[in-house]
Scaffold this active site. Structure first.
Site, short mmCIF file in Angstrom:
data_model
loop_
_atom_site.label_atom_id
_atom_site.label_comp_id
_atom_site.label_asym_id
_atom_site.label_seq_id
_atom_site.Cartn_x
_atom_site.Cartn_y
_atom_site.Cartn_z
N HIS A 47 -1.13 5.71 2.00
CA HIS A 47 -1.17 7.06 2.58
C HIS A 47 -0.47 7.15 3.94
CE1 HIS A 47 -5.36 6.63 4.77
NE2 HIS A 47 -4.61 5.57 4.96
N GLU A 48 -0.18 8.36 4.33
CA GLU A 48 0.57 8.63 5.57
C GLU A 48 1.92 7.91 5.57
OE1 GLU A 48 -0.60 10.89 7.45
OE2 GLU A 48 -2.76 10.90 7.03
N GLY A 49 2.55 7.84 4.41
CA GLY A 49 3.85 7.17 4.30
C GLY A 49 3.68 5.74 3.82
#
Lengths: 579, 579
Positions: free
Chosen positions: B429-431
């Site tokens: 998550h978040e990249g």
């Protein structure tokens, strides 16, 4: 091909590894075996695969009358028994199918890929029956092995206790002599056994527990250490139809591998569980370990199968999922993520691990079939690798399969997260990776006469010699020989170091040794894949092999250098500095 | 110390990293901060930790009136708000506590270690409020940021869509202009947002969604690519008290991190969800990414906290669990497994990863606080490392924590399996790690003017220079400089290669780059630990640093060599050879 069969080891790959590479069987036998593989994979896809997720959600539960498992597991086992597969690798005179170890392991791979938990029941049953067949009396074989070979009874291995996991010498289960009957020396057993896979279930008519215990001495005490361990057959239901004195004290609730009931068993809460000794007094551990080797290769194959399935499912996902564009391209439609180099790299790495692990396990099974002193010696050397390498690197492959799926891979809507959780057991059970490492470096290398490693080096030299004759693979052959010279230097250094210090980095040594074995097996396979009728197969083997030499072996060389430095940090670090 | 506090980052370690190493605050400020850390860790231990397992078992559930979460999460959030912690790092004029980013991240570490899922709610809320505070109008700040700083409302970030995860340029959520009011340009939004953490819950009075969408053009079409993305505030409850036009379409059922509700949100199933634009048209992605950096460091810290907790719990387990004897010893009582070299190695490796990851994140937070062009440039370079390194290696640490526990670690009776499952989200998550790798190698290095890496090299050179003046650490300093020359050579090679090919091994480059950063930070810490009043602290830092240089950097050097070879296997492998 159906989407379900696509999750199991492909018949093309198995045919390549079994026949083109390992030269198993002759023409007609090969056709029969492939027909068998096809038939068993259909059963795996139809009866094992569909309850893969359900077996994770609905764990075995302990009720008043024992452990209950999913109805789907009952059905799967019934089909498995109908096909005679419990006796796959047993001789026909024992009611088996008479398949080779290689053939039966290739068949097991399909079931393990479909549902590793459900496949655990017959795997343990076969290991149990084989032990009785090897060391039991004819009466014991008839009474306890045959019903397992028929798939009517299942079996377990009862080794660990709450206070004795890896250190079996400390077990406290007690056996008190209780006369003799037609089934041999009779004993009354009492003690607690932990981590018993398939320890109870409501599928089979009876359960044959093979129990390690110590025979009480005259003074009532137990002998110290592992030499005092004997092996006993302790059936759940006694030959007279009454229940034996053993009870399920609890179920372990695991992170994965949930379909296989894992039990804490109490033996002898009353007058003592009735058991019959198998083999001589004090032979328990030696007998168990002879069979444990088979179980360890099966564990490795289970790990390989999970890795393989993750590879296939992430490959299909990558081919279908549209996302992003090539680097530098801003417009146009999104492309399949299969086209992104980083995704392809994650897929190739999975392929190299999963198919390499499969090859390693089949190679070991082939050694079982070949028999003879050299094959046995080599098998003993490779067994800790076959157990641990697929477990450690198969898990990494499953991690990559999740990453290919992105956020979806983290949800329970896709199988890859369960594959990863299931596979996490494999570096632990049947001897942790750390235990395998001490076995490899100790018993098989430093404490041996050097022959096991010399035998392996001969085979590696043979492969390298053949590769040297090709322009394409000569550099890899040279790298392989360099690598193994490095291994031997490290071993010589550890031998010179001596003592307990030599084992400080045993686990890293095992890892590096395993990579050296895998590099060899990839190179050996590539030589057999040259000119293959299926150019995609030839190319796939070649790319996986090149990947292993370009991206894996250089890392393993760093591991070897670290081992060779004889660092003592972890051992000498003050206890309080860990805080 | 209570067993619960023992699972959170130790105050001694935090004091060392924050004060002795990072030189945060002056004397009195330090006392205040430590008092704050003590107070918040007590809350973490009493209100976050106890429902760690329960939050995993009882997932958020979707009912007719929205998503319901555990009552324990309500209580934890109420306490958190009472302490003013939603506004920890906001200026006092906005109702915050005015703590530095470093201080508030150190506090966050305690909550994340106690319960990473529950700590996710305030983490997202703070990131949301900070974005509005930075780019919103005063009316928007008053209306939407202040209630979040007070902890009455929570916030989310709505980026991904089912068809657009990593490639935000492909989002299709549509915003149609609908006049203007005192809160700014008003729009009607419609579209589906995926993977929305804390996307709905029944804890806060209102939820402020920050939504990326494209403003419909005159012809009704949406602009192509990421430049057409704008940012909108879309509250669940509108200022007039009515429900906005948005609905929870479903919950994702995750493998871990389950306490944080993860939603699929449908905006504008009716007349369109009302939203107000933040900042200029087309500025959405740039604004979001400015704040995403904060979220990425928080993710890294969450991963570090999970790794740290696994380290502590496996350390305690190893100290208590008796099993086996030293190599070569056959008799006597079993010893704590803490005394086995392989277990100590697994603990030291965890320590080096977990405490190193903590140091990395705090270092980045310190750069935020220092501000100025150099610090910002360096921060931008290190952010992908702070996001990915703790996520990747913290997960490995958690894997080792399981292995130290043996079979017990695989059961849900111990926390380590959940730590591992929870941490597996962090590389996604978040990249994803792959996205971080392209950010590092592309935007921050190959596409930059070279200043970011030069700045980093200066700081590394400074540390190495100081280490050179000591007899003990001069060899490590030399190794560090060698390593970074190697990094620069590899970068030069990739620059010369140019084109898309330069990114083939971006992920491995990120990993190697991260190891170089960690080696530097360990060496820098060791120089500040010399002569520390607490000799165990000095020794612990020194052993972790030596471990990193002896056992980690040589592997990373192999990774660099692999990247430097510019292999093209994965890219050039024929598609059909993957099958």
């Amino acid at each position: 091909m159906s989407a379900d069969l696509d999750k199991l080891p492909s018949r093309d790959l198995l045919a390549f590894q079994l026949f083109d590479w390992l030269d198993t069987g002759s023409g007609e036998e090969r056709e029969t075996l492939m027909a068998m593989i096809d038939a068993t994979q259909r059963v795996a896809a139809e009866a094992f695969l569909p309850h893969y997720r359900q077996g994770d959600i609905e764990e075995p539960r302990l009720e008043a009358d024992g452990v209950h498992v999913l109805p789907a597991i009952h059905q799967a086992m019934a089909l498995y028994a109908q096909m005679g597969l419990f006796g796959a690798s047993f001789p026909e005179e024992l009611g088996g199918l008479g398949l080779s170890c290689t053939a039966s392991l290739a068949i097991h791979a399909g079931f393990a890929a479909a549902n590793v938990s459900t496949a655990g029941y017959p795997m343990l049953t076969a290991a149990n029956a084989r032990l009785i067949a090897a060391f039991g009396t004819p009466a014991q074989v008839d009474r306890f092995a045959r019903p397992q070979i028929e798939g009517r009874w299942f079996g377990t291995m009862c080794l660990s206790e709450p206070q004795a996991g890896s250190s079996l010498g400390d077990i406290r289960t007690r056996a008190v002599a209780d006369g003799e009957d037609e089934l041999g020396g009779r004993y009354r057993l009492s003690g607690n056994k932990m981590w018993i896979s398939a320890g109870d279930q409501n599928v089979s008519e009876n359960i044959v527990h093979l129990v390690l215990a110590k025979i009480a001495q005259q003074d009532g005490g137990l002998p110290e250490g592992s030499k005092g361990i004997s092996l006993f057959i302790v059936p759940k239901i006694l030959p007279d139809g009454t229940r034996n004195d053993l009870a399920v004290a609890g179920l372990n609730h695991k992170m994965g591998f949930r379909g296989t009931a894992n039990c804490l068993l109490n033996f002898g809460e009353g007058a003592g569980a009735v058991g019959w000794r198998v083999g001589g007094e004090g032979q328990g551990l030696a007998q168990m370990f002879m069979m444990m080797n088979e179980a360890r290769i099966s564990v490795g194959m289970g790990a390989a199968a999970l890795a393989y399935r993750g590879y296939r499912q992430s490959l299909r996902y990558a081919q279908e999922r549209l996302q992003g564009r090539a680097v530098g391209v801003r417009n146009g439609a999104p492309i399949p993520i299969f086209n992104h180099p980083d995704v392809r790299r994650m897929l190739l790495q999975q392929k190299a691990y999963a198919e390499g692990a499969l090859a390693l396990c089949l190679y070991c099974a082939r050694l079982v079939d070949q028999g003879g002193e050299d094959a046995e010696t080599l098998l003993a050397l490779l067994t800790p690798v076959a157990k641990s390498w697929p477990s450690e690197f198969g898990l990494i492959a499953n991690d990559l399969a999740i990453q290919v799926h992105g956020g979806y891979g983290y949800t329970r809507d896709f199988d890859v997260e369960q594959l990863w959780r299931d596979n996490r057991l494999n570096p632990i059970h049947e001897g942790t990776t750390g235990i395998q490492a001490i076995d490899l470096l100790g018993r098989k290398i430093l404490l041996s006469d050097g022959r096991p490693l010399a035998l392996l080096r001969d085979r590696i030299g043979d492969t390298a010699g053949r590769a040297m004759e090709t322009a394409e693979w000569a550099p890899a052959a040279a790298a392989l020989l360099d690598y193994w010279r490095h291994v031997e230097d490290v071993v010589a250094g550890l031998r010179a170091l001596g003592g307990a210090e030599a084992y400080d980095d045993a686990t890293l040594f095992l890892r590096a040794f395993g990579h050296g074995v895998l590099a060899w097996l990839w190179l050996d396979q590539v030589l057999h894949a040259r000119g293959h009728a299926d150019s995609a197969m030839e190319s796939g083997v070649a790319f996986a092999c090149r990947f292993f030499f370009e991206s894996e072996l250089p890392q393993a060389d760093a591991w070897l250098r670290i081992v060779g430095q004889h660092g003592d940090l972890a051992r000498t670090m003050p206890d309080e500095a860990f805080a």
